[in-house]
Design an enzyme around this catalytic site. Structure first.
Site, short mmCIF file in Angstrom:
data_model
loop_
_atom_site.label_atom_id
_atom_site.label_comp_id
_atom_site.label_asym_id
_atom_site.label_seq_id
_atom_site.Cartn_x
_atom_site.Cartn_y
_atom_site.Cartn_z
N TRP A 185 0.70 -1.10 -0.30
CA TRP A 185 -0.09 0.09 0.02
C TRP A 185 1.06 1.38 0.04
O TRP A 185 1.97 1.15 0.66
CB TRP A 185 -0.83 -0.02 1.26
N GLU A 226 -3.04 -2.83 -2.33
CA GLU A 226 -4.23 -2.44 -1.52
C GLU A 226 -4.48 -0.96 -1.90
O GLU A 226 -3.73 -0.07 -2.21
CB GLU A 226 -3.68 -2.42 0.02
N LYS A 228 -7.00 2.68 -1.70
CA LYS A 228 -7.51 3.77 -0.66
C LYS A 228 -8.31 4.72 -1.61
O LYS A 228 -7.70 5.31 -2.56
CB LYS A 228 -6.33 4.36 -0.07
N ASP A 260 -9.73 -3.38 1.83
CA ASP A 260 -9.67 -2.73 3.19
C ASP A 260 -11.14 -2.10 3.58
O ASP A 260 -11.62 -1.25 2.92
CB ASP A 260 -8.48 -1.77 3.36
N HIS A 263 -11.24 1.77 3.28
CA HIS A 263 -10.78 2.38 2.17
C HIS A 263 -11.51 2.88 1.13
O HIS A 263 -11.13 3.03 -0.35
CB HIS A 263 -9.48 1.70 1.70
N HIS A 287 -8.66 -6.72 4.73
CA HIS A 287 -8.20 -5.94 6.02
C HIS A 287 -9.52 -5.51 6.65
O HIS A 287 -10.13 -4.62 6.08
CB HIS A 287 -7.10 -4.62 5.39
N ASP A 295 -11.73 6.88 6.94
CA ASP A 295 -10.74 5.62 7.25
C ASP A 295 -9.94 5.89 8.40
O ASP A 295 -8.85 6.09 8.66
CB ASP A 295 -9.65 5.56 6.23
N ASP A 297 -9.74 3.67 11.07
CA ASP A 297 -9.46 2.46 11.57
C ASP A 297 -9.86 2.07 13.03
O ASP A 297 -8.89 2.18 13.82
CB ASP A 297 -7.92 2.36 11.43
N ASP A 327 -6.85 -4.47 10.87
CA ASP A 327 -5.94 -3.36 10.46
C ASP A 327 -6.68 -2.11 11.19
O ASP A 327 -7.59 -1.48 10.48
CB ASP A 327 -5.79 -3.15 9.03
#
Length: 420
Positions: A185, A226, A228, A260, A263, A287, A295, A297, A327
């Site tokens: 990423w 990956e 985003k 993800d 993302h 993820h 994002d 997380d 993640d």
């Protein structure tokens, strides 16, 4: 308590038998699915290079006491977390967690030797390792462009980093006897209106071709890319978009796509993308995270989307083709508790999904009986899956229900509170 849990499980087992589900078989299945626990939750993504601040759109909030300050502390904390999570799992580390013992090497000079302590620890604990290339928090990422940089010296530096990370992933796979997934990423992008969107993407494609040029046995290492949708400092344009990487992965059989959960746009969910990806690819990396507005997380909770992800995998028999990693990073709460909450919820959602009588639902759908499909989906939600989860924890020798929190509090008092 043990007797109550066993009695509850026996009742639940009989109830699930009435809808054609064997709970013992489900628990045997879930035992074989490792979830990759991410090391960066334990130290707020700082790594061991001495970086003063995070870059690349990554930000942690909070200053809860007891953050790991070195490899030994981080691994000790991870061991504690893993002891409270049922099953045998993997650990996911970033390249910035190399350990140098006084002989620091830049990221284009990393070798397996810089991760020997991680491998020794993994062997001791009987777990596998996954890997992530680190393209942020470095002087050569300050422009906001790495593999897509128009500065050839910068671009070449990061290409070499990617190549070396793949060899480290291969080393993990060989040493531990478990395939390492090496994820790529990059934070590349622009904050404001972008004129040339094609140029950086063409350079990124060139860089990826160079990074992946050497063939590595997939028994040891599998590569993934990956995307985003945006990040802090790249709100207007991200080079490695979902469409870009989806196209790249579709053209390269030996490169997986990573989805993800945080993302994408706020109204997008990755559970709805899984079947589309598997139409063209035979493997996938997830993820699992929890976005809140962007994002951010957050720690994974047992919510609708987590269950939907696991249901999509189960309904299509995709657990054996999907690599699952976590993640997130939350510095506002006890970091070990964050791991335990996220990992336990992920496994709990797997069990919840596997307890669904898939063939019954598919039959109703195929016959156009959408009334039964909806009615059954709702009724199955109230079947006693929590009794199956509690029994699984007890059978695997880890704390049942919230009793794990007492162990975290004791560890905080005896270990974390002494870190100054």
């Amino acid at each position: 308590m043990e007797k109550i849990i066993l009695e509850n499980y026996k009742i639940a087992k009989k109830m699930y038998e009435t809808i054609g589900v064997d709970t013992d078989e489900v628990l045997e299945r879930v035992k074989k699915i490792p979830v990759s626990m991410h090391c960066w939750q334990g130290d707020d993504v700082m790594g061991f290079e001495g970086a003063g601040e995070l870059t690349g759109g990554i930000q942690t909030t909070g200053n809860y006491p007891g953050k790991a300050r070195n490899g030994e502390e981080l691994r000790c904390d991870m061991e504690k977390a893993l002891s409270l999570i049922p099953g045998t799992h993997k650990v996911n580390i970033h390249a910035s967690y190399a350990e140098f013992d006084g002989n620091k090497a830049d990221r284009d000079q990393l070798t397996p030797a810089h991760f020997e302590k991680w491998v020794a620890w993994a062997k001791k604990n009987g777990i596998g390792l996954d890997f992530n290339e680190t393209y942020f928090s470095h002087p050569k990422s300050e422009s906001g462009l790495t593999l897509s940089s128009g500065d050839e010296e910068i671009r070449r530096f990061w290409v070499e980093h990617g190549k070396r990370c793949r060899k480290i992933g291969e080393y993990f796979g060989r040493e531990l006897g478990q395939t390492c997934v090496t994820n790529l990423w990059i934070p590349d992008g622009y904050k404001d209106i972008t004129v040339d969107k094609l140029g950086p993407r063409m350079r990124l494609k060139k860089s990826l071709d160079e990074v992946f040029a050497e063939k590595i046995d997939s028994a040891y290492n599998i590569d993934s890319v990956e995307s985003k949708v945006f990040g802090i400092g790249s709100e207007s344009y991200v080079v490695g978009s979902h469409e870009f990487y989806m196209g790249y992965a579709a053209q390269h059989d030996d490169v997986m796509l990573t989805l993800d959960a945080g993302h994408f746009h706020p109204t997008e969910v990755i559970s709805g993308k899984i079947s589309s990806i598997f139409t063209f690819k035979n493997k996938l990396l997830l993820h699992v995270s929890r976005p809140v507005r962007w994002d951010s997380d957050h720690v994974v909770i047992f919510d609708d989307e987590l269950c939907a992800i696991m249901q999509e995998l189960n309904r299509n028999d995709l657990f054996g083709k999907t690599y699952i990693a976590l993640d997130f990073f939350d510095a506002s709460i006890n970091r070990i508790a964050a791991w335990v909450i996220g990992m336990r919820n992920t496994i709990k959602a797997m069990i919840f999904a596997m307890l669904e009588p898939v063939e019954t639902l598919k039959k109703a759908e195929a016959e156009g009986d959408f009334t039964s499909r909806l009615a059954l989906l709702e009724e199955y939600k109230s079947y006693p899956f929590s009794a199956v989860w509690d029994y699984y924890c007890q059978a695997m020798g880890v704390p049942v229900k919230e009793s794990w929190l007492n162990e975290v509090r004791t560890y905080e008092r005896d270990v974390l509170a002494k870190r100054i």
